[in-house]
Write an enzyme that holds these catalytic residues in place. Sequence first.
Site, PDB file in Angstrom:
ATOM      1  N   HIS A  85      -3.522   3.523  -5.871  1.00 47.95           N
ATOM      2  CA  HIS A  85      -3.975   1.986  -5.203  1.00 47.95           C
ATOM      3  C   HIS A  85      -4.030   0.861  -6.255  1.00 47.95           C
ATOM      4  O   HIS A  85      -3.970  -0.077  -5.896  1.00 47.95           O
ATOM      5  CB  HIS A  85      -5.191   2.321  -4.424  1.00 47.95           C
ATOM      6  CG  HIS A  85      -5.346   0.989  -3.405  1.00 47.95           C
ATOM      7  ND1 HIS A  85      -4.602   0.818  -2.239  1.00 47.95           N
ATOM      8  CD2 HIS A  85      -6.476   0.186  -3.530  1.00 47.95           C
ATOM      9  CE1 HIS A  85      -4.861  -0.247  -1.711  1.00 47.95           C
ATOM     10  NE2 HIS A  85      -6.305  -0.788  -2.499  1.00 47.95           N
ATOM     11  N   ARG A  93      -1.521  -1.717  -6.745  1.00 46.64           N
ATOM     12  CA  ARG A  93      -1.595  -2.822  -6.065  1.00 46.64           C
ATOM     13  C   ARG A  93      -2.545  -3.934  -6.693  1.00 46.64           C
ATOM     14  O   ARG A  93      -2.123  -4.916  -6.655  1.00 46.64           O
ATOM     15  CB  ARG A  93      -2.300  -2.273  -4.456  1.00 46.64           C
ATOM     16  CG  ARG A  93      -2.450  -3.509  -3.744  1.00 46.64           C
ATOM     17  CD  ARG A  93      -2.654  -3.045  -2.181  1.00 46.64           C
ATOM     18  NE  ARG A  93      -3.212  -3.860  -1.136  1.00 46.64           N
ATOM     19  CZ  ARG A  93      -2.816  -4.889  -0.728  1.00 46.64           C
ATOM     20  NH1 ARG A  93      -1.468  -4.948  -0.561  1.00 46.64           N
ATOM     21  NH2 ARG A  93      -3.431  -5.522  -0.035  1.00 46.64           N
ATOM     22  N   LYS A 114      -2.238  -2.871   7.756  1.00 49.22           N
ATOM     23  CA  LYS A 114      -3.694  -2.365   7.913  1.00 49.22           C
ATOM     24  C   LYS A 114      -4.131  -3.510   8.831  1.00 49.22           C
ATOM     25  O   LYS A 114      -5.036  -3.211   9.652  1.00 49.22           O
ATOM     26  CB  LYS A 114      -4.244  -2.578   6.309  1.00 49.22           C
ATOM     27  CG  LYS A 114      -5.576  -1.924   6.560  1.00 49.22           C
ATOM     28  CD  LYS A 114      -6.462  -1.978   5.119  1.00 49.22           C
ATOM     29  CE  LYS A 114      -7.715  -1.420   5.070  1.00 49.22           C
ATOM     30  NZ  LYS A 114      -8.240  -1.238   3.893  1.00 49.22           N
ATOM     31  N   HIS A 133      -4.002  -9.828   2.890  1.00 46.99           N
ATOM     32  CA  HIS A 133      -5.351 -10.075   2.934  1.00 46.99           C
ATOM     33  C   HIS A 133      -5.497 -11.119   4.083  1.00 46.99           C
ATOM     34  O   HIS A 133      -5.162 -12.216   4.149  1.00 46.99           O
ATOM     35  CB  HIS A 133      -6.040 -10.507   1.593  1.00 46.99           C
ATOM     36  CG  HIS A 133      -5.995  -9.614   0.683  1.00 46.99           C
ATOM     37  ND1 HIS A 133      -6.235  -9.845  -0.681  1.00 46.99           N
ATOM     38  CD2 HIS A 133      -6.084  -8.340   0.580  1.00 46.99           C
ATOM     39  CE1 HIS A 133      -6.288  -8.918  -1.419  1.00 46.99           C
ATOM     40  NE2 HIS A 133      -6.103  -7.672  -0.455  1.00 46.99           N
ATOM     41  N   TYR A 142      -8.458 -11.725  -7.943  1.00 53.21           N
ATOM     42  CA  TYR A 142      -7.175 -11.782  -8.579  1.00 53.21           C
ATOM     43  C   TYR A 142      -7.254 -13.176  -9.214  1.00 53.21           C
ATOM     44  O   TYR A 142      -6.407 -13.547  -9.947  1.00 53.21           O
ATOM     45  CB  TYR A 142      -6.095 -11.510  -7.781  1.00 53.21           C
ATOM     46  CG  TYR A 142      -6.255 -10.113  -7.346  1.00 53.21           C
ATOM     47  CD1 TYR A 142      -6.142  -8.970  -7.991  1.00 53.21           C
ATOM     48  CD2 TYR A 142      -6.059  -9.866  -5.795  1.00 53.21           C
ATOM     49  CE1 TYR A 142      -6.298  -7.916  -7.471  1.00 53.21           C
ATOM     50  CE2 TYR A 142      -6.212  -8.717  -5.405  1.00 53.21           C
ATOM     51  CZ  TYR A 142      -6.236  -7.631  -6.117  1.00 53.21           C
ATOM     52  OH  TYR A 142      -6.226  -6.384  -5.486  1.00 53.21           O
ATOM     53  N   ARG A 166       0.928  -1.057  -0.141  1.00 54.49           N
ATOM     54  CA  ARG A 166       0.044  -0.048  -0.038  1.00 54.49           C
ATOM     55  C   ARG A 166       1.100   1.240   0.147  1.00 54.49           C
ATOM     56  O   ARG A 166       1.940   1.008   0.575  1.00 54.49           O
ATOM     57  CB  ARG A 166      -1.038   0.078   1.109  1.00 54.49           C
ATOM     58  CG  ARG A 166      -2.115  -1.002   1.131  1.00 54.49           C
ATOM     59  CD  ARG A 166      -2.581  -1.154   2.414  1.00 54.49           C
ATOM     60  NE  ARG A 166      -3.747  -2.445   2.545  1.00 54.49           N
ATOM     61  CZ  ARG A 166      -3.318  -3.510   2.994  1.00 54.49           C
ATOM     62  NH1 ARG A 166      -2.243  -3.564   3.342  1.00 54.49           N
ATOM     63  NH2 ARG A 166      -4.130  -4.462   3.013  1.00 54.49           N
TER      64      ARG A 166
END
Length: 356
Positions: free
Chosen positions: A281, A284, A222, A307, A316, A197
């Site tokens: 972003h 990413r 995050k 994630h 993805y 990020r």
Amino acid sequence: MGVYKRGKSWYVDFVYDGQRYKESVGPVNKTIAKEKLTLIREQVIRGKYKPKPLKVPFDKFSEQYLKFSKDNKKPSSSLRDESSMKHLSRYFSGKKLSEISPFLLEKYKMDRKREGAMEATINREMGCMRHMFTMAEKWGKAQGNPVRQVKFLKEPKEADRILSAEEEERLLEVVRTGAKSKHLEAIIITALNTGMRKSEILNLKWDNVDLNNRVITVEHTKNGEIRRIPMNKRLTTVLKNVKSGSRFDYVFSEDGKPYGDVKTGWWAALRKAGIDNFRFHDLRHTFGSRLGMAGVDIKTIQELMGHRDISMTMRYSHPTSEHKMKAVEILGSSHTNFHTRASDGENRKVVSIRKD
């Protein structure tokens, strides 16, 4: 729960029917505080209790909250609170916390929307206000949280935008040759080859970059979990060049301080490169999509991108429009071969191998 003293004042604090009641009864003695507790509890049970309004100024408490945010939240979250508070203060400055009602908050939402603020931006500001009132309740500065009665705006789902190889070349050429955008080249290459990020990249320190073993350790993530990302040869070479000309702690810095943001140079470079509808972003997203199209398993992509929920990574596992177009073109280019094989099969004579 019960009565307690803070400073020179006594407080009553109790729960009835699932709701907490907390009020200052002033600089009295403990006996009177207990009498006040009994009286207020009886008023609550009979439905006649009217809490004493707290006269806490929004301006003063917002300063206290921002200090709390800076001391307890991640730098990126604290900066976001600061940005949100600038807009909130413009609207609620001069008011007491007790004067901020759900109606005023709804009006704030609509006024911000008329000003052109995006739904996501308004929701972040409302989220900041909601947490501020949560802390005000906890610290005895507010009686209730009006934001709980306000519905947040529905945010339009933004489609992921993927950078094509040709667009990547154009973008890097622009930043490489621009006098004020050269610093962006290594930042963009880092994003495209790690999926990090923006805040993770801009706050990256050399202590977390192992050039010998080609690994980046991302500590302030995050989801709060440490992430280790291997570096490919391209990125390793780029960061070695950055390291050779750096004497600061931060990988990407200006006079020793990390870049606060790269918006100005980023959008200028996109315009010059002729690239539309592309956010930082999306670099990413490009990283994740390229891995997916290259056949990398979904679990590996999840771990590389950090994630917590694999459902976030599943996007993805689906090819992009460009990838699907290439797939059907294979059928088009093989059209003659397919028909030739079919035709050969139909015209081929059947020879019996049975012996009489």
